[in-house]
Design an enzyme around this catalytic site. Sequence first.
Site, PDB file in Angstrom:
ATOM      1  N   GLY A   1      41.556  39.395  41.405  1.00 15.88           N
ATOM      2  CA  GLY A   1      42.966  39.088  41.582  1.00 15.88           C
ATOM      3  C   GLY A   1      43.810  40.137  42.273  1.00 15.88           C
ATOM      4  O   GLY A   1      44.731  39.796  43.024  1.00 15.88           O
TER       5      GLY A   1
ATOM      6  N   THR B   1      38.024  31.788  37.597  1.00 18.13           N
ATOM      7  CA  THR B   1      39.254  31.002  37.601  1.00 18.13           C
ATOM      8  C   THR B   1      38.996  29.566  38.076  1.00 18.13           C
ATOM      9  O   THR B   1      38.117  29.346  38.904  1.00 18.13           O
ATOM     10  CB  THR B   1      40.223  31.693  38.587  1.00 18.13           C
ATOM     11  OG1 THR B   1      40.466  32.997  38.096  1.00 18.13           O
ATOM     12  CG2 THR B   1      41.509  30.946  38.770  1.00 18.13           C
TER      13      THR B   1
ATOM     14  N   ARG C   1      47.760  42.399  31.341  1.00 17.82           N
ATOM     15  CA  ARG C   1      47.477  42.339  32.779  1.00 17.82           C
ATOM     16  C   ARG C   1      47.667  40.908  33.277  1.00 17.82           C
ATOM     17  O   ARG C   1      47.212  39.954  32.661  1.00 17.82           O
ATOM     18  CB  ARG C   1      46.047  42.816  33.026  1.00 17.82           C
ATOM     19  CG  ARG C   1      45.570  42.726  34.482  1.00 17.82           C
ATOM     20  CD  ARG C   1      44.777  41.471  34.736  1.00 17.82           C
ATOM     21  NE  ARG C   1      44.134  41.467  36.053  1.00 17.82           N
ATOM     22  CZ  ARG C   1      43.582  40.392  36.596  1.00 17.82           C
ATOM     23  NH1 ARG C   1      43.602  39.237  35.963  1.00 17.82           N
ATOM     24  NH2 ARG C   1      43.024  40.459  37.778  1.00 17.82           N
TER      25      ARG C   1
ATOM     26  N   ASP D   1      46.273  37.168  39.982  1.00 13.38           N
ATOM     27  CA  ASP D   1      46.860  36.418  41.106  1.00 13.38           C
ATOM     28  C   ASP D   1      47.153  34.960  40.772  1.00 13.38           C
ATOM     29  O   ASP D   1      48.035  34.334  41.379  1.00 13.38           O
ATOM     30  CB  ASP D   1      45.887  36.437  42.299  1.00 13.38           C
ATOM     31  CG  ASP D   1      44.559  35.785  41.929  1.00 13.38           C
ATOM     32  OD1 ASP D   1      43.909  36.245  40.972  1.00 13.38           O
ATOM     33  OD2 ASP D   1      44.183  34.786  42.582  1.00 13.38           O
TER      34      ASP D   1
ATOM     35  N   GLY E   1      38.866  34.577  42.334  1.00 16.48           N
ATOM     36  CA  GLY E   1      38.259  35.849  42.741  1.00 16.48           C
ATOM     37  C   GLY E   1      38.964  37.019  42.115  1.00 16.48           C
ATOM     38  O   GLY E   1      39.712  36.884  41.146  1.00 16.48           O
TER      39      GLY E   1
HETATM   40  N1  GLY Z   1      41.625  35.487  39.896  1.00  9.80           N
HETATM   41  C1  GLY Z   1      41.746  35.685  38.527  1.00  9.80           C
HETATM   42  C2  GLY Z   1      42.302  36.964  38.149  1.00  9.80           C
HETATM   43  O1  GLY Z   1      42.050  37.978  38.800  1.00  9.80           O
HETATM   44  O2  GLY Z   1      42.992  37.003  37.163  1.00  9.80           O
END
Ligand code: GLY
Length: 318
Positions: free
Chosen positions: A239, A185, A213, A216, A237
């Site tokens: 999520g 990300t 899906r 975060d 990281g």
């Molecule tokens: N941090 C990115 C995700 O898990 O979608």
Amino acid sequence: MKPVLLIHGGAWAIPGGELDPHRAGVKKALTAGYAVLEKGGSALDSVECAVTSLEDDPAFDAGTGSFLTRDGRVQMDALIMDGARMLAGGVACVERLKNPIQAARLVLEKSRHVYFVGQGAEAFAHEHGMPLIDNADLIVDRERARLREAQERERAGLPDSSFSGDEPPQMRRPATSARMDSHDTVGAVALDAEGRIAAATSTGGTLNKAPGRVGDSSLIGCGCYADNLSAAVSLTGWGEPIMKLVLGKWAADRVQAGSAPQDAAQASIAYLARRLNGHGGILVLAPDGRWGIAHNTPHMAWGVCDAQGPRIGTEFPG
Ligand code: GLY
């Protein structure tokens, strides 16, 4: 007030051959985003500019070059927040927008709503001038190969690099490389000359994720948060644990309670690891210009520009 910009290009085990492209991409985005601040632009414009640059760079898991869903498509989430006006705009599960962060900015500026998903998000962005593109334009060969390998591992019964999020605690594996090969990300936090802070986070999510899906990154207070009373935060990281802990807001609350941003950053990542065996990285920026960076992954592509000038790296010391 001297402007500050922090950016990240993902916290994970970045393969050796991809370290240089990550450094180059972070440097380019940092230069572009800081130029906005130097010209007197807003923190909000700066984080949008920096994240747009990272989305356009196929090295990162956001925009072009994103990880692929289980069925071979790019599906992206993004959030942008203005800490001075307490405005936010988010989009999730978009497939036909080149720059989801620009769609999020349109939501922030032009809608009475805060968050759009899927086709509704794409239609809103299109109504406000963004072209709708072919999903295939966002896919790069590297990611087709990465998805093939992940699905071969899955068929062979090896650890899945995507995470279902519903594993019972007794089955949780340690945060090994299997959990660290699919999070990349991007994000930015900025402080402008007028003392306004802002944050932006954008992602293609996790490798081999189920369609639909949401992670975060685009959820307020999870992978992104900004409030001039506390701090601007962007996370990267795995999520699902970050979402469960509402970790971005957790970090901002620590700053509001008096923690130095570097302490809040380190405490957040320690809490993520301790509480849910999670892994990732975080940027924290206070309205007075103090900042912090922490990660518990082998690498995190990061960049900072403040009164001391620009610095970049793929591991943050400390
Ligand atoms: N941090 C990115 C995700 O898990 O979608």
